[in-house]
Write a protein that holds these residues in place. Structure first.
Motif: not given
Length: 60
Positions: A54-60, A14-27
């Motif tokens: 997690i292939d991208d980190v999105l800024e708020e 599964i490939t996702v993008a995450a919001s900046y500041g999240l704990d990526l391991n926990e996500l």
């Protein structure tokens, strides 16, 4: 999402993008657990591997 099935086992990627500041391991772990639970519930298959990319980190 990419999936492969062999008998009653499956492997998923599964490939996702995450919001900046999240704990990526926990996500990734939360996604992995939720996908594993739902795949078992909906298909009866046994996920032997659930890879979360997690292939991208999105800024708020």
């Amino acid at each position: 999402m990419i999936a492969g099935v062999s008998g009653i086992s499956t492997a998923l990627r599964i490939t996702v993008a995450a919001s900046y500041g999240l704990d990526l391991n926990e996500l990734a772990e939360r996604i992995r657990q939720a996908v594993t639970d739902r795949v078992r519930e909906l298909t009866g298959l046994r996920p032997v591997e659930v890879s979360v990319v997690i292939d991208d980190v999105l800024e708020e």
